[in-house]
Design a protein around this motif. Structure first.
Motif, PDB file in Angstrom:
ATOM      1  N   ASP A 154      10.751  -2.057  14.296  1.00 50.36           N
ATOM      2  CA  ASP A 154      10.968  -2.910  13.130  1.00 50.36           C
ATOM      3  C   ASP A 154      10.761  -4.399  13.393  1.00 50.36           C
ATOM      4  N   ILE A 155      10.127  -4.743  14.520  1.00 48.00           N
ATOM      5  CA  ILE A 155       9.858  -6.154  14.798  1.00 48.00           C
ATOM      6  C   ILE A 155       8.392  -6.319  15.195  1.00 48.00           C
ATOM      7  N   PRO A 156       7.845  -7.527  15.046  1.00 47.62           N
ATOM      8  CA  PRO A 156       6.413  -7.738  15.338  1.00 47.62           C
ATOM      9  C   PRO A 156       6.045  -7.393  16.777  1.00 47.62           C
ATOM     10  N   ILE A 157       4.751  -7.201  16.995  1.00 46.76           N
ATOM     11  CA  ILE A 157       4.108  -6.864  18.280  1.00 46.76           C
ATOM     12  C   ILE A 157       4.332  -5.400  18.639  1.00 46.76           C
TER      13      ILE A 157
ATOM     14  N   LEU B 145       0.809  -1.223   0.000  1.00 47.81           N
ATOM     15  CA  LEU B 145       0.000   0.000   0.000  1.00 47.81           C
ATOM     16  C   LEU B 145       0.839   1.269   0.000  1.00 47.81           C
ATOM     17  N   LEU B 146       2.151   1.140   0.268  1.00 47.40           N
ATOM     18  CA  LEU B 146       3.003   2.323   0.372  1.00 47.40           C
ATOM     19  C   LEU B 146       3.840   2.585  -0.872  1.00 47.40           C
ATOM     20  N   CYS B 147       4.091   1.580  -1.681  1.00 39.32           N
ATOM     21  CA  CYS B 147       5.024   1.715  -2.803  1.00 39.32           C
ATOM     22  C   CYS B 147       4.681   2.914  -3.690  1.00 39.32           C
ATOM     23  N   VAL B 148       5.707   3.489  -4.283  1.00 41.14           N
ATOM     24  CA  VAL B 148       5.523   4.652  -5.149  1.00 41.14           C
ATOM     25  C   VAL B 148       4.631   4.315  -6.340  1.00 41.14           C
ATOM     26  N   GLU B 149       4.552   3.035  -6.699  1.00 29.64           N
ATOM     27  CA  GLU B 149       3.697   2.617  -7.817  1.00 29.64           C
ATOM     28  C   GLU B 149       2.217   2.840  -7.541  1.00 29.64           C
TER      29      GLU B 149
ATOM     30  N   HIS C 259      11.141  -1.127  -2.102  1.00 33.29           N
ATOM     31  CA  HIS C 259      10.288  -1.938  -1.235  1.00 33.29           C
ATOM     32  C   HIS C 259      11.201  -2.845  -0.398  1.00 33.29           C
ATOM     33  N   THR C 260      11.681  -2.298   0.719  1.00 28.96           N
ATOM     34  CA  THR C 260      12.579  -3.048   1.601  1.00 28.96           C
ATOM     35  C   THR C 260      12.009  -3.053   3.015  1.00 28.96           C
ATOM     36  N   ASP C 261      12.366  -4.070   3.788  1.00 26.76           N
ATOM     37  CA  ASP C 261      11.819  -4.234   5.135  1.00 26.76           C
ATOM     38  C   ASP C 261      12.204  -3.076   6.049  1.00 26.76           C
ATOM     39  N   MET C 262      11.320  -2.779   6.998  1.00 24.34           N
ATOM     40  CA  MET C 262      11.617  -1.791   8.031  1.00 24.34           C
ATOM     41  C   MET C 262      12.857  -2.234   8.815  1.00 24.34           C
ATOM     42  N   LYS C 263      13.737  -1.281   9.093  1.00 27.16           N
ATOM     43  CA  LYS C 263      14.929  -1.584   9.891  1.00 27.16           C
ATOM     44  C   LYS C 263      15.349  -0.340  10.652  1.00 27.16           C
ATOM     45  N   ILE C 264      15.435  -0.458  11.966  1.00 28.00           N
ATOM     46  CA  ILE C 264      15.929   0.646  12.786  1.00 28.00           C
ATOM     47  C   ILE C 264      17.441   0.526  12.869  1.00 28.00           C
ATOM     48  N   SER C 265      18.136   1.572  12.406  1.00 35.96           N
ATOM     49  CA  SER C 265      19.594   1.566  12.363  1.00 35.96           C
ATOM     50  C   SER C 265      20.080   3.000  12.547  1.00 35.96           C
ATOM     51  N   PRO C 266      21.387   3.207  12.698  1.00 37.43           N
ATOM     52  CA  PRO C 266      21.893   4.579  12.761  1.00 37.43           C
ATOM     53  C   PRO C 266      21.472   5.417  11.548  1.00 37.43           C
ATOM     54  N   THR C 267      21.350   4.766  10.373  1.00 38.72           N
ATOM     55  CA  THR C 267      20.908   5.485   9.175  1.00 38.72           C
ATOM     56  C   THR C 267      19.494   6.029   9.360  1.00 38.72           C
ATOM     57  N   THR C 268      18.651   5.273  10.098  1.00 38.44           N
ATOM     58  CA  THR C 268      17.299   5.755  10.410  1.00 38.44           C
ATOM     59  C   THR C 268      17.373   7.114  11.083  1.00 38.44           C
ATOM     60  N   PHE C 269      18.243   7.234  12.081  1.00 39.92           N
ATOM     61  CA  PHE C 269      18.354   8.496  12.821  1.00 39.92           C
ATOM     62  C   PHE C 269      18.833   9.618  11.900  1.00 39.92           C
ATOM     63  N   SER C 270      19.782   9.300  11.011  1.00 37.99           N
ATOM     64  CA  SER C 270      20.282  10.310  10.065  1.00 37.99           C
ATOM     65  C   SER C 270      19.165  10.805   9.161  1.00 37.99           C
ATOM     66  N   ARG C 271      18.313   9.868   8.679  1.00 37.70           N
ATOM     67  CA  ARG C 271      17.210  10.257   7.803  1.00 37.70           C
ATOM     68  C   ARG C 271      16.195  11.122   8.545  1.00 37.70           C
TER      69      ARG C 271
ATOM     70  N   SER D  76       6.966  -4.417   5.888  1.00 42.85           N
ATOM     71  CA  SER D  76       7.604  -4.847   4.646  1.00 42.85           C
ATOM     72  C   SER D  76       8.117  -3.685   3.799  1.00 42.85           C
ATOM     73  N   HIS D  77       7.816  -2.437   4.210  1.00 45.36           N
ATOM     74  CA  HIS D  77       8.283  -1.286   3.429  1.00 45.36           C
ATOM     75  C   HIS D  77       8.794  -0.217   4.391  1.00 45.36           C
ATOM     76  N   GLU D  78      10.045   0.163   4.190  1.00 44.90           N
ATOM     77  CA  GLU D  78      10.673   1.177   5.040  1.00 44.90           C
ATOM     78  C   GLU D  78       9.923   2.502   4.909  1.00 44.90           C
ATOM     79  N   HIS D  79       9.374   2.987   6.019  1.00 41.26           N
ATOM     80  CA  HIS D  79       8.623   4.246   5.967  1.00 41.26           C
ATOM     81  C   HIS D  79       8.570   4.863   7.361  1.00 41.26           C
ATOM     82  N   TYR D  80       8.289   6.166   7.389  1.00 36.51           N
ATOM     83  CA  TYR D  80       8.174   6.916   8.634  1.00 36.51           C
ATOM     84  C   TYR D  80       6.869   7.706   8.616  1.00 36.51           C
ATOM     85  N   GLN D  81       6.477   8.183   9.798  1.00 37.05           N
ATOM     86  CA  GLN D  81       5.281   9.033   9.890  1.00 37.05           C
ATOM     87  C   GLN D  81       5.631  10.315  10.639  1.00 37.05           C
ATOM     88  N   GLY D  82       4.991  11.403  10.217  1.00 35.17           N
ATOM     89  CA  GLY D  82       5.275  12.682  10.850  1.00 35.17           C
ATOM     90  C   GLY D  82       4.099  13.619  10.703  1.00 35.17           C
TER      91      GLY D  82
END
Length: 492
Positions: free
Chosen positions: A256-259, A173-177, A226-238, A266-272
């Motif tokens: 980035d993990i269940p529950i 539902l999030l993909c640019v397509e 379309h890549t999986d959600m992942k919390i990393s230092p790059t997340t903070f930079s973005r 399934s898609h790296e995204h943020y909300q603001g």
């Protein structure tokens, strides 16, 4: 009548500045084509209706004429196609957005927000059905929303959806397509959908608004791939890069993990968005320092969940400090307070991060999360417990973490039953609410009446949501929890 509706819709599009006067005949002809009309009769419009109301009437006409089936998804697709006639192509929308950005980032996002509402991509008519109020707590006023904006699908639509041939386009539902995608029986209509192109740390990202906004300018920022959600230092930079570009917005990520994560992992995204939540306003409980990061102010936030707040004018050092805490937390265990980082190859610790800018300072809130389960708490040890499931059973995601409860539509009628039970108007209440209703009746029997029972029950719902947040906190706000939090801070 249909000519009058088309005329009114064009008039409203002009008034909302979706189109210019030179576009009037062109867009009218586009709409007539969708309605299988080959002529047009000029009509005198005696009254003006709002765009969503006009769309509903035009879609109803299309059903009556057999142009589309009288099915929820078919009507959504047709409505979206009509509004697409009035919206510029993505390149033009982006060009105008960045022209306005040169004036002021706030002017740019306000333009795009108004466009998304006026084009009916943001479903404001439905969103107004939501029940929204604030509940006072010791942590400030938290927001409560009973989500009534998404209409129920009828059984025929559900049957069609189940029988539909599955396709992998767009991938989610999030993909640019999704931009401009007509939709289908099992995928929402997106003909009137537009996205703004962004650059975050030399990567292609996209800004859009949520079709069912929960707060002012509720936006979604999604990765090109379309890549999986992942919390990393790059997340903070973005996140920091985004709030530097749009300092009137916050931006955060679901875990980035269940529950403890969001509904789409399934898609790296943020909300603001342009909204200040109760957590953002919360004071510090206590402060500490990390020797390797002398320019970063560190504090524990007074909040029911476990939140570390970092502040600095130096973006690089702030990101490094966040990365240090993330690395420590992902491998941190303290069995005395139920925190275990790994079970064989399965990770249990992660972070829900939120970034904002205050004056010259960047802020990074790191909410510590753990998704372990147990026999006593099969849905999650640090998840709403069974005693609040009758109100809130779903995940505590980013929006809830910050202090906004998104509660299920069933509660509208169920809470009315609880109110009537308290004042003795009914003995009928859902079984899972019964013990709570009896408790409230005993507590409020001498003061509750028809004039105040709704506000009393709303206040109690706020307490239940607060309890859900406390359940989700990894370090409880008691003696043992505070000692545990201090041990983790010492490890930093």
């Amino acid at each position: 009548m249909i000519y009058q509706l088309v005329k009114q819709l064009v008039n409203q599009a002009l008034a909302a500045q979706l189109i210019e006067r030179e576009d009037e005949i062109y867009v009218r002809n586009q709409v007539l084509s969708l309605l299988h009309l080959v002529d047009f009769k000029e009509m005198v419009v005696s009254e003006e209706s709002e765009i969503p109301d006009l769309l509903d009437q035009i879609v109803e006409y299309a059903c009556e004429q057999g142009i589309i089936e009288n099915l929820f998804d078919a009507k959504e697709i047709f409505s979206s196609k009509i509004m697409n006639c009035f919206i510029a192509r993505p390149s033009n929308v982006n060009q105008l957005f960045y022209e306005k950005y040169q004036q002021n980032p706030k002017v740019a996002t306000e333009y795009f927000y108004q466009l998304s509402k006026n084009s009916n991509y943001i479903q404001m008519k439905r969103i107004r059905n939501n029940i929204e109020y604030k509940a006072a707590t010791e942590y400030g006023e938290i927001d409560i929303t009973i989500n009534l904006s998404k209409p129920e699908k009828d059984p025929r639509s559900i049957a069609r959806e189940q029988a539909a041939e599955k396709t992998n386009y767009p991938k989610c539902l999030l993909c640019v397509e999704n931009e401009g995608y007509a939709g289908r029986i099992d995928h929402p209509a997106r003909s009137n959908h537009r996205m703004i192109r962004l650059n975050l740390v030399e990567e292609a990202w996209y800004l859009q608004f949520s079709p069912y906004v929960y707060y002012n300018e509720h936006c979604i920022v999604l990765f090109e791939k379309h890549t999986d959600m992942k919390i990393s230092p790059t997340t903070f930079s973005r996140l920091i890069a985004f709030v530097e570009q749009f300092p009137h917005y916050f931006l955060g990520s679901n875990a980035d993990i269940p529950i403890v994560g969001g509904s789409i992992l399934s898609h790296e995204h943020y909300q603001g968005g342009n909204y200040e939540f109760a957590m953002a306003k919360a004071d510090s409980d206590w402060t500490f320092a990390m020797g390797n990061f002398p320019h970063v102010e560190c504090s524990i936030v007074k909040w029911p969940m476990s939140v570390i707040r970092l502040r600095s004018e130096q973006k690089g050092e702030l990101v490094e400090a966040g990365a240090h805490i993330l690395a420590k937390w992902k491998n941190y265990s303290d069995e005395a307070v139920g925190i275990i980082a790994w079970n064989d190859e399965t990770p249990h610790n992660t972070i829900t991060p939120i970034a904002r800018k205050r004056g010259d300072f960047f802020e990074l809130d790191l909410v510590l999360r753990n998704n372990r389960t147990s026999e006593e708490h099969p849905l999650g040890i640090f998840h709403p417990h069974a005693d609040v499931h009758h109100i809130k059973k779903e995940n505590i995601g980013l929006i809830e973490v910050m202090g906004l409860a998104v509660l299920p539509a069933r509660l509208k009628e169920e809470l009315e039953d609880v109110e009537n039970y308290i004042i003795g108007k009914t003995a009928d209440v859902a079984n899972y609410h019964l013990s709570w209703a009896e408790e409230l009746k005993a507590h409020y029997h001498s003061v509750a009446d028809e004039s105040n029972v709704e506000s009393l029950v709303r206040e109690e719902v706020g307490k239940k949501f607060l309890k859900a947040l406390e359940d989700a906190g990894v370090f409880k706000r008691d003696e043992a929890g505070t000692a545990g939090f201090q041990r983790f801070i010492q490890s930093l």
